[in-house]
Design an enzyme around this catalytic site. Structure first.
Site, mmCIF file in Angstrom:
data_model
loop_
_atom_site.group_PDB
_atom_site.id
_atom_site.type_symbol
_atom_site.label_atom_id
_atom_site.label_comp_id
_atom_site.label_asym_id
_atom_site.label_seq_id
_atom_site.Cartn_x
_atom_site.Cartn_y
_atom_site.Cartn_z
ATOM 1 N N ASP A 171 1.345 -1.245 0.469
ATOM 2 C CA ASP A 171 -0.104 -0.002 -0.393
ATOM 3 C C ASP A 171 0.875 1.291 0.205
ATOM 4 O OD1 ASP A 171 -1.491 1.628 0.796
ATOM 5 O OD2 ASP A 171 -2.914 0.964 1.567
ATOM 6 N N HIS A 172 0.927 2.198 -1.235
ATOM 7 C CA HIS A 172 2.217 2.982 -1.170
ATOM 8 C C HIS A 172 1.906 3.932 -0.191
ATOM 9 C CE1 HIS A 172 -0.669 5.230 -4.474
ATOM 10 N NE2 HIS A 172 0.366 6.192 -3.335
ATOM 11 N N HIS A 234 -5.785 2.612 1.482
ATOM 12 C CA HIS A 234 -5.078 4.085 1.764
ATOM 13 C C HIS A 234 -6.208 3.970 2.777
ATOM 14 C CE1 HIS A 234 -2.711 3.242 -1.581
ATOM 15 N NE2 HIS A 234 -3.444 3.780 -2.804
HETATM 16 C C1 BG6 Z 1 -3.740 4.933 -6.492
HETATM 17 C C2 BG6 Z 1 -4.706 4.538 -7.328
HETATM 18 O O1 BG6 Z 1 -3.532 3.396 -5.294
HETATM 19 O O2 BG6 Z 1 -3.475 5.715 -5.334
HETATM 20 C C3 BG6 Z 1 -5.015 6.052 -7.920
HETATM 21 O O3 BG6 Z 1 -5.280 3.200 -7.667
HETATM 22 C C4 BG6 Z 1 -4.688 6.996 -6.812
HETATM 23 O O4 BG6 Z 1 -6.049 5.709 -8.447
HETATM 24 C C5 BG6 Z 1 -3.323 6.841 -6.202
HETATM 25 O O5 BG6 Z 1 -4.484 8.097 -7.760
HETATM 26 C C6 BG6 Z 1 -3.080 8.192 -5.257
HETATM 27 O O6 BG6 Z 1 -1.921 7.951 -5.213
HETATM 28 P P1 BG6 Z 1 -1.133 9.671 -4.936
HETATM 29 O O7 BG6 Z 1 0.168 8.442 -3.968
HETATM 30 O O8 BG6 Z 1 -0.920 10.445 -5.824
HETATM 31 O O9 BG6 Z 1 -1.780 9.942 -3.982
#
Ligand code: BG6
Length: 485
Positions: A171-172, A234
């Site tokens: 989960d980045h 997230h």
């Molecule tokens: C991803 C989603 O997990 O997270 C995307 O699949 C989304 O739809 C993205 O745009 C958002 O990540 P960040 O790091 O740009 O807030």
């Protein structure tokens, strides 16, 4: 160096995620002396050379020393569904292992359409690739299933080839600097820990707003929607980090255990409360701040013309435990909103009696704001005496801390950090199976109740902060969304 060398099998090597995030993360690891070689795998025809060109094009333009970096990337064409394609990789991986002295360590990184996860794991095992003299780890991108049932099936199929300890579910958001800081902020500062509960906190607001629309991802997104794309993973992760009890130690499983306890305490939705607790939105056309015309979601490429997929969701979650009983956790996320921001606001309770009642409008609640992106930092809103005026006149001030740009540039980015953690064997910032399980339980309760109750889509203009019903969701409890600060 003490860093372990590793051979990375990158499935989906020509895909969007690899090009947007993974190659630059690997480049930064390379700059920090991480030793590795990569076998890029995908269905398209490429030579090592054209593959390296593709990687080169995805690196930021100021990057130096490219050649030496690129030389460690190799391409092999692979169809996930064909076991024989895996078998032919065996010899080549042994060769690379020898050439780069990689000690038999292997990461299998599945940056693939989810439909292929199970098959990839099966063929990794069958081909013997997953049997190695060093350690092996499987990195898997979301979505981890599309509901509770499918996620269980997926997990079982992965467990045939990898143990839970070897599975790194990304989960980045857990790799982001300020997300990792939540725990420190809470548990290294007694002043916060003392008041971090229902007696002093009025409500919590979590916003993940995006300005981008669905882009070219409608094939995925139109089947998925904001609830599954952002809330299941997230938002649930952020919510648990804010709500969890202090872990007794900072060991990987101590922390994840506390997170699971929160997920178990979140009140599931049902057909009786769903309409009160959730707002589903979809963007219509609108005009961006720089006067560009934005089309409606329904007019985007590859979106079904009668799609009722939500591109926005706002919801109130309740956590049924001693610490949080009665404190609403409001969350919202959407595409094509007015601002790109991830921000958490902790709103503290009002004074029992306000001695500054005659200018009561000025005495707002104390707020702790955690900025996750694009800014990184926090602020604390307080009330002080207005300069030079009678002591009973107050003004709000804000104590702010922001990571400066230089620090942010030198800081590891989320993917770099998470890949480094995986190489170290530290799975703290990855999602354990039971976290996935319980968060799907909550999401399933929402999806099912929405269907049964026909919770409608509320439309919002592109480049706005969502439908007005999302404001009403809070207003009926005497709250309002704090603007992005
Ligand atoms: C991803 C989603 O997990 O997270 C995307 O699949 C989304 O739809 C993205 O745009 C958002 O990540 P960040 O790091 O740009 O807030």
């Amino acid at each position: 160096s003490s860093k372990e060398p590793v051979l990375i099998f990158l499935f989906g090597a020509t895909g969007d995620l690899a090009r947007r995030k993974l190659y630059s993360a690997l480049y930064r690891l390379y700059k920090r002396d991480q030793e590795f070689a990569v076998i890029g795998l995908a269905r398209r025809a490429h030579t090592d050379e054209t593959y390296r060109d593709l990687i080169n094009d995805s690196l930021p333009s100021e990057v130096g020393q490219r050649q030496h970096f690129l030389e460690r990337f190799y391409y092999r064409r692979l169809d996930i569904t064909r076991p024989e394609n895996f078998a032919t990789l065996k010899e080549f991986s042994d060769e690379l292992n020898e050439r780069y002295q990689l000690k038999g360590n292997r990461i299998f990184y599945l940056s693939l359409a989810p439909a292929y996860f199970a098959e990839a794991a099966k063929n990794l095992k069958k081909s013997g690739l997953a049997t190695t003299s060093g350690w092996k780890r499987l990195v898997i991108e979301k979505p981890f299933g599309h509901d509770l049932k499918s996620s269980k099936e997926l997990n079982e199929s992965l467990l045939h080839a990898f143990s839970e300890e070897e599975i790194y579910r990304i989960d980045h958001y857990l790799g982001k600097e300020m997300v990792q800081n939540i725990e420190v902020l809470r548990f290294a500062n007694p002043i916060f820990e003392a008041i971090w509960n229902r007696r002093y906190i009025s409500n919590v607001q979590i916003t993940l707003s995006e300005t981008l629309g669905v882009g070219d991802r409608a094939n995925y997104y139109d089947q998925t929607g904001a609830l599954l794309d952002m809330v299941q993973n997230h938002i649930m992760q952020l919510l648990t980090l804010i709500a969890m009890e202090p872990p007794t130690q900072l060991e990987t499983d101590d922390l994840r255990y506390e997170k699971v306890k929160v997920l178990k305490a979140i009140r599931p939705m049902n057909i009786h409360n769903i309409a009160e607790e959730i707002v589903r939105g979809q963007y219509t056309r609108g005009i961006s701040p720089n006067r560009e015309k934005m089309c409606a979601y329904l007019n985007e490429n590859n979106v079904r013309s009668d799609s009722d997929t939500e591109t926005f969701v706002a919801s109130r979650f309740q956590i049924d435990n001693y610490r949080w009983q009665g404190v609403p956790f409001y969350v919202r996320t959407g595409k094509r909103m007015a601002e790109k921001a991830t921000q958490i606001v902790i709103q503290f309770r009002k004074l029992p009696k306000n001695p500054y009642f005659h200018n009561v409008n000025h005495v707002g609640p104390n707020l702790l704001v955690i900025y996750i992106s694009p800014d990184e930092g926090l602020s604390l809103k307080l009330n002080v005496k207005a300069n030079g005026e009678a002591g009973s006149n107050t003004v709000p001030i804000s104590l702010k801390f922001r990571n400066n740009e230089l620090a942010m540039e030198n800081m590891q980015d989320a993917y770099e950090r998470l890949i480094a953690d995986c190489i170290k064997g530290d799975s703290t910032n990855f999602t354990r199976w039971d976290e996935v399980l319980y968060s799907w339980g909550i999401i399933d309760s929402i999806v099912d109740s929405c269907k049964k109750r026909h919770v409608p889509i509320d439309y919002y203009e592109a480049c706005s902060m969502g439908p007005s019903t999302a404001d009403e969701l809070l207003e009926k409890h005497g709250h309002h969304w704090w603007p992005i600060m």
